[in-house]
Design a protein around this motif. Structure first.
Motif, short mmCIF file in Angstrom:
data_model
loop_
_atom_site.label_atom_id
_atom_site.label_comp_id
_atom_site.label_asym_id
_atom_site.label_seq_id
_atom_site.Cartn_x
_atom_site.Cartn_y
_atom_site.Cartn_z
N LYS A 36 -10.87 -7.57 1.82
CA LYS A 36 -10.86 -6.23 2.40
C LYS A 36 -9.72 -6.07 3.41
CE LYS A 36 -14.10 -2.97 4.51
NZ LYS A 36 -15.49 -2.79 5.01
N LYS A 37 -9.47 -7.15 4.15
CA LYS A 37 -8.43 -7.08 5.18
C LYS A 37 -7.04 -7.41 4.65
CE LYS A 37 -10.99 -7.71 9.45
NZ LYS A 37 -11.02 -8.38 10.74
N THR A 38 -6.94 -7.92 3.45
CA THR A 38 -5.61 -8.28 2.90
C THR A 38 -5.34 -7.54 1.60
OG1 THR A 38 -6.60 -10.21 1.82
CG2 THR A 38 -5.62 -10.54 4.00
N GLY A 39 -5.92 -8.00 0.51
CA GLY A 39 -5.60 -7.47 -0.82
C GLY A 39 -5.84 -5.98 -0.95
N ILE A 40 -6.97 -5.51 -0.43
CA ILE A 40 -7.26 -4.07 -0.53
C ILE A 40 -6.26 -3.26 0.28
CG2 ILE A 40 -8.98 -2.30 0.01
CD1 ILE A 40 -11.13 -4.36 -0.65
N VAL A 41 -5.91 -3.80 1.45
CA VAL A 41 -4.90 -3.10 2.27
C VAL A 41 -3.57 -3.04 1.53
CG1 VAL A 41 -3.56 -3.21 4.39
CG2 VAL A 41 -6.02 -3.68 4.44
N TYR A 42 -3.20 -4.21 0.95
CA TYR A 42 -1.92 -4.25 0.24
C TYR A 42 -1.92 -3.30 -0.95
CZ TYR A 42 -1.25 -8.55 2.89
OH TYR A 42 -1.14 -9.48 3.88
N GLU A 43 -3.04 -3.24 -1.63
CA GLU A 43 -3.16 -2.37 -2.79
C GLU A 43 -3.00 -0.90 -2.39
OE1 GLU A 43 -6.17 -1.59 -6.53
OE2 GLU A 43 -6.96 -2.42 -4.66
N ARG A 44 -3.66 -0.57 -1.29
CA ARG A 44 -3.56 0.83 -0.84
C ARG A 44 -2.12 1.15 -0.43
NH1 ARG A 44 -8.04 3.72 -0.25
NH2 ARG A 44 -6.94 5.16 1.14
N VAL A 45 -1.51 0.15 0.23
CA VAL A 45 -0.11 0.38 0.62
C VAL A 45 0.77 0.59 -0.61
CG1 VAL A 45 1.92 -0.66 1.67
CG2 VAL A 45 -0.30 -0.84 2.80
N VAL A 46 0.56 -0.25 -1.62
CA VAL A 46 1.40 -0.16 -2.82
C VAL A 46 1.11 1.13 -3.58
CG1 VAL A 46 1.79 -1.17 -5.10
CG2 VAL A 46 1.71 -2.64 -3.09
N LYS A 47 -0.12 1.49 -3.71
CA LYS A 47 -0.48 2.64 -4.53
C LYS A 47 -0.29 3.96 -3.81
CE LYS A 47 -3.85 0.42 -7.60
NZ LYS A 47 -5.27 0.41 -8.06
N HIS A 48 -0.62 3.99 -2.54
CA HIS A 48 -0.66 5.29 -1.86
C HIS A 48 0.32 5.38 -0.68
CE1 HIS A 48 -4.21 6.03 -4.28
NE2 HIS A 48 -4.77 4.89 -3.82
N GLY A 49 1.12 4.35 -0.49
CA GLY A 49 2.10 4.40 0.59
C GLY A 49 3.28 5.34 0.28
N GLY A 50 4.11 5.56 1.26
CA GLY A 50 5.25 6.47 1.07
C GLY A 50 6.45 5.82 0.40
N ARG A 51 6.31 4.60 0.01
CA ARG A 51 7.40 3.87 -0.62
C ARG A 51 7.14 3.76 -2.12
NH1 ARG A 51 9.28 -2.15 1.33
NH2 ARG A 51 11.20 -2.31 0.09
N ALA A 52 8.16 4.10 -2.91
CA ALA A 52 8.04 3.98 -4.35
C ALA A 52 8.01 2.50 -4.71
CB ALA A 52 9.19 4.68 -5.05
N PHE A 53 7.11 2.19 -5.64
CA PHE A 53 6.94 0.79 -6.02
C PHE A 53 6.66 0.72 -7.51
CE2 PHE A 53 4.22 -2.83 -6.98
CZ PHE A 53 4.92 -3.87 -6.43
N CYS A 54 7.23 -0.30 -8.10
CA CYS A 54 6.92 -0.56 -9.50
C CYS A 54 7.00 -2.04 -9.77
CB CYS A 54 7.84 0.21 -10.44
SG CYS A 54 9.54 -0.36 -10.45
N GLN A 55 6.18 -2.47 -10.74
CA GLN A 55 6.17 -3.87 -11.16
C GLN A 55 6.68 -3.94 -12.59
OE1 GLN A 55 2.31 -5.69 -10.98
NE2 GLN A 55 3.01 -7.63 -11.90
N VAL A 56 7.47 -4.95 -12.86
CA VAL A 56 8.04 -5.12 -14.20
C VAL A 56 7.67 -6.49 -14.72
CG1 VAL A 56 9.97 -3.57 -13.73
CG2 VAL A 56 10.23 -5.99 -13.30
#
Length: 1003
Positions: free
Chosen positions: A98-118
């Motif tokens: 909850k304090k790590t992976g979920i935070v990171y996921e929210r940052v990646v998915k809903h943050g203001g920075r465009a992100f993509c994985q290849v």
């Protein structure tokens, strides 16, 4: 277990940040403390740890617990106790996730920075909403990430996502190509994903930096300097508009190898060396180089200031170069060099225009010069060459006001400009119509003033640039032209023009001085030099002939441009004093010039066309000498307005200088002719009493040739040495009779005068010697003339009386009367005898005055004749003679007597209306004197014979018959002379011929 035993167990469990320790705490205390959980979270946040490491740790711990439970199943009889570790471990894991992976996921998915994985092939397997929004697409799955970028950046992306052994991601600025075609600058982080040493694709994080970059890009886009960006592969990734223009490229420059800007080896090696400093050493530098334009292949000198570009990690990602064109500096430097080294106007202007064409192309340039009063303008230089109809263009008043503006005049649409009411008249001008036909609508005009612009400065020139099309020039073109030394060049050109004119005048005067001994040669020199310098089609000089009381203008010299026969007057062209432009200039003494002889109302009525081809402009200027018109200089040209007021003033200055020279030349010519033709001997002596110069009369007087007399000692020709010593002591002879020695050792009586020359001209003296033998002979002739006159007077009366008395004697019958008459007649005969006895003494062979031939000028003899006849009689005599007749060797008295006798016979027979003519000519070494008059035939009818007129005519013809023998005798006394008399009807002609002497040719 009590509290102390629990704490002891936890202390022995190991690292407090370990998951096992946290599990023991949860089992013993019912739950793990927040501090214990945070310690694990903090550990996971370390760069060397990851969530995968935590899950691996959890799996290993569960496996260990599972083994312990199996081995000690008797201890966990209660099923709840067996499940308790798993429950506590899951609780701890949930808290950690909850304090790590979920935070990171929210940052990646809903943050203001465009992100993509290849994946390993660079294909997108996940893209967050911001990435979709940034790319302007609804879906990016299964699309290559590199497809969102241009070809040049695709290679960089693929290299960054590939496994390359580096742990740190690549940071760079890329340009994302949106679905709508827009290009978005993005700050990009690219890195491969490595888990447990295995490559699991990669990721890309992007931030839209178009906002912060926009102001920077605007500055770069609007920069007057060229800006280039390159990547580490030496490829251009950005070029501003100025760089595009400098490189001669209108399309996209991305991906172009920067080395292609320098195709030549020398500049390419410089570029490679400098870029090596950037990418290998990381240093900035400034250097000069020449790039080659892609559009026209022209080399452009530039100054480059370049520096490496780095990302936030300090890594070199490319290079930024600022390009400053040195074209204008180099062009200005070359133009200044041309100004300093060129001595020819056209050469300077051609090089000047060539340099400008390299930095500011044009379709036409015209360099104009203005007259001082701004009434006329002409083209000094034009490129490309244009056919000219006008040499000078008369400016309309409105145009004159326009060109007097004290600023540059720019016209971006000539058609629209000429549509204004104040300029409509210009539209019909042939030169303006040529511009319109060629579509040269865009104009930049640069006025040139003779000094800094102030109230006293004068507009002297203008440089006008033309381009085809409307609004073809830009503000940058104006700035570029303004930065070049236009004013300096044109003022230098005008200075060369003035220098050329002064040089022309100096050389012309120098040549005239050298040719001033021959005035016809001087005239030829003036005409040819003026045509050669000003390139007018015809320059002619007329002399004024006032003979026969009719002023006529006679062509003295002429020259046509390229010797064009259509612009040459007939060789012996002449014009009356009351005809044409020549007459007006001669009578007023003021010049006349016109730009169109057919339309100028002040000229057209009396203009005379003398050429085969058409002439439009005419300039006539008097050449003054001694305060009167000496010659008339006339210039004509087929171009309209071939002359300006400035040129007329310049020409008047030149002719004024020439007039002074002509005065001096005329004086020199006059004195030289006097020296050559003077009958008196003239001897110029230096301070050492050596002969420096003599005239031809010296040889005639003393027998010494001219060359033999040079450096001859004057002492040798003095018979009386007292006279010589007097001169040597500094005395002067004001005029006295002395004796000089002839070369043949005879003595010559002369009348001598001497005077000293100024020391400023070398000193010395001049000796004038007049031959007294001719003077004495003239005295004798004068005496003989009186004697013959006295004899005629003395014999006339005796003859008349004798005639009467003999007739009377015929009628007398008395012997006494006849004796008396005969006695008186004998007395008269005795008087005649005494008179003729005196005359016999002067016979040539026997008398006291023998035949004495002398060198004489027939013109001088003819000048003596009018004094021997009454004016009323001499009016019937017309004398004509050729100029410059040679000398004769004659007895002056006898020739004069013959001429006077023949003239007296002809005058006695002449009627009131008839005329006696005397003409003297020279041909083939012989001088012929022809006397002609009207002598009627003797009457044939009885009625006419008895008249008094008939008696007088008979007496005259008889006297002529008697005198003819005496005349023939006198003429034949001269060696080689002939005499004859011819009669045709009433016309009686006498011919006397003498051999000419050669002495005149030596004068």
């Amino acid at each position: 277990m009590n509290k102390s035993s629990t704490e002891s167990l936890l202390a022995d469990a190991g690292d407090p940040d370990d998951l096992l320790c946290c599990l023991f705490e949860s089992i013993l205390k019912g739950s793990a403390t927040d501090a214990s959980l945070d310690r694990i979270v903090s550990r996971l946040r370390l760069p060397e740890s990851s969530l995968a490491d935590f899950l691996l740790e959890k799996s290993c711990l569960l496996m260990a617990i599972n083994i312990v439970v199996k081995d000690n199943s008797d201890l966990f009889a209660n099923g709840q106790e067996e499940l308790l570790p798993w429950l506590y471990l899951q609780q701890i894991t949930d808290h950690i996730i909850k304090k790590t992976g979920i935070v990171y996921e929210r940052v990646v998915k809903h943050g203001g920075r465009a992100f993509c994985q290849v994946d390993e092939h660079g294909v997108i397997v996940y893209a967050n909403p911001k990435m979709l929004q940034l790319a302007g697409r609804e879906e990016l799955l299964n699309q290559p990430l590199s497809a969102l970028f241009d070809e040049q950046e695709q290679r960089m992306i693929n290299e960054s996502l590939a496994f390359h052994g580096e742990k740190s991601p690549k940071l760079m600025v890329l340009n994302l190509q949106r679905a709508d075609g827009a290009c978005v600058p993005v700050g990009t982080e690219l890195a491969p994903i490595m888990i447990s040493g295995c490559h699991h694709g990669g990721y890309a994080g992007m931030v839209d930096i178009s906002g912060p970059m926009e102001s920077t890009m605007q500055v770069m886009e609007q920069s007057p300097l060229g800006i280039l960006k390159t990547n580490t592969h030496y490829e251009i990734i950005y070029a501003n508009p100025r760089a595009h223009k400098m490189c001669g490229l209108s399309g996209n420059m991305k991906g172009i190898p920067v080395e292609s800007l320098c195709p030549d080896r020398k500049n390419r090696e410089i570029l490679q060396s400098q870029m090596k400093k950037r990418f290998e050493n990381g240093t900035a530098s400034e250097y000069e180089i020449e790039i080659t334009r892609r559009d026209n292949g022209q080399r452009v000198p530039v100054m480059i200031a370049a520096m490496p570009e780095r990302n936030i990690r300090g890594q070199i990602t490319g290079s930024l170069a600022i390009l400053r064109s040195l074209e204008l500096e180099y062009a200005a430097e070359k133009i200044n060099y041309h100004i300093a080294t060129c001595n020819d106007t056209r050469d300077l202007l051609q090089k000047f225009v060539d340099e400008i064409a390299n930095v500011c192309p044009f379709d036409l340039v015209v360099i104009s010069a203005y007259s001082k009063n701004l009434h006329h303008v002409r083209s000094l230089f034009c490129s490309p060459e244009q056919e000219q109809r006008f040499r000078w263009w008369v400016m309309p008043p409105d145009l004159k006001r326009w060109i007097e503006h004290r600023a540059s005049d720019d016209i971006f649409d000539l058609e629209n400009f000429l549509s204004r009411p104040e300029w409509k008249a210009l539209k019909e001008n042939p030169e303006i119509r040529k511009l319109l036909k060629a579509e040269l609508y865009s104009i930049i005009r640069c006025p040139i003033w003779d000094r800094e612009e102030d109230q006293s400065s004068r507009l002297v020139s203008a440089v006008t640039f033309f381009r085809r099309g409307k609004k073809a020039f830009t503000e940058e073109d104006k700035k570029r032209l303004k930065s070049l030394p236009l004013v300096k060049t044109i003022l230098a050109t005008l200075h060369l023009e003035e220098k050329r004119k002064l040089s022309f005048r100096f050389k012309l005067i120098k040549k005239i001085f050298a040719a001033c001994e021959d005035m016809h040669k001087v005239a030829n020199l003036i005409t040819s030099e003026l045509v050669g310098f000003y390139e007018w089609n015809n320059v002619s000089i007329f002399r004024i002939d006032e003979r026969d009381s009719v002023y006529r203008f006679h062509l003295l010299s002429q020259k046509a441009k390229d010797d064009d026969p259509d612009y040459l007057l007939p060789p012996h062209y002449k014009q009356r004093y009351d005809q044409g432009v020549l007459s007006h200039v001669y009578l007023t003494g003021k010049p006349i010039f016109t730009g169109n002889v057919k339309e100028d109302r002040d000229i057209k009525d009396y203009y005379l066309q003398g050429f085969e081809s058409e002439s439009n402009s005419e300039l006539c200027v008097p050449i003054m000498a001694y305060g009167k018109v000496f010659w008339l200089l006339n210039i004509e040209d087929p171009l309209e307005n071939a002359f300006s007021s400035d040129e007329v003033e310049e020409l008047q200055v030149v002719l004024g200088e020439i007039g002074v020279i002509l005065e001096k030349a005329f004086q020199h010519h006059f004195l030289r002719e006097i020296l050559q033709l003077a009958s008196d001997a003239i001897i110029v002596i230096d301070n050492g009493w050596k002969v420096r110069q003599v005239n031809p009369a010296v040889e005639k007087l003393l027998g010494y040739p001219e060359m033999e007399m040079i450096n001859f000692s004057l002492e040798k020709i003095f018979v009386n040495q007292d006279d010589w010593q007097w001169l040597k002591r500094g005395g002067q002879i004001s005029g006295q009779e002395i004796q000089l020695g002839h070369k043949d050792s005879t003595v010559v009586a002369v009348y001598v005068s001497t005077f000293e020359l100024p020391q400023e001209v070398g000193g010395g003296s001049v000796l004038l010697a007049r031959d007294l033998s001719q003077i004495k002979r003239l005295e004798e002739l004068d005496y003989l003339g009186k004697l013959y006159y006295e004899i005629a007077i003395q014999t006339k009366t005796p003859l008349s009386l004798l005639f009467k008395w003999i007739k009377r004697l015929q009628g007398e019958t008395s012997p006494a009367d006849r004796q008396d008459t005969l006695s008186k007649a004998l007395k008269q005969l005795r008087k005649l005898t005494l008179t003729y006895d005196r005359l016999v003494l002067y016979d040539k062979k026997e008398g006291l005055v023998p035949y004495q031939p002398l060198l004489a000028d027939i013109e001088e003899i003819l000048e003596l004749l009018p004094g021997e006849f009454p004016d009323s009689e001499w009016q019937k005599v017309l004398v004509t003679k050729e100029p410059d007749l040679p000398l004769l060797r004659v007895d002056i008295f006898q020739l004069t007597f013959c001429l006077e006798t023949i003239i007296s016979y002809l005058l006695r027979a002449a009627s009131q209306e008839s005329q006696v003519t005397i003409s003297v000519g020279y041909h083939d070494g012989t001088i012929t004197i022809k006397l002609r008059g009207i002598v009627p035939e003797l009457p044939s009818t009885a009625a006419e014979i008895g008249t008094q007129a008939s008696a007088q005519l008979t007496e005259t013809i008889s006297d002529m018959a008697l005198g003819d023998a005496v005349i023939r005798t006198f003429i034949e006394n001269h060696e080689g002379a002939t005499y004859k008399r011819e009669r045709q009807g009433d016309v009686c002609e006498y011919y006397i011929e003498f051999k000419a002497e050669k002495e005149r040719s030596l004068l």
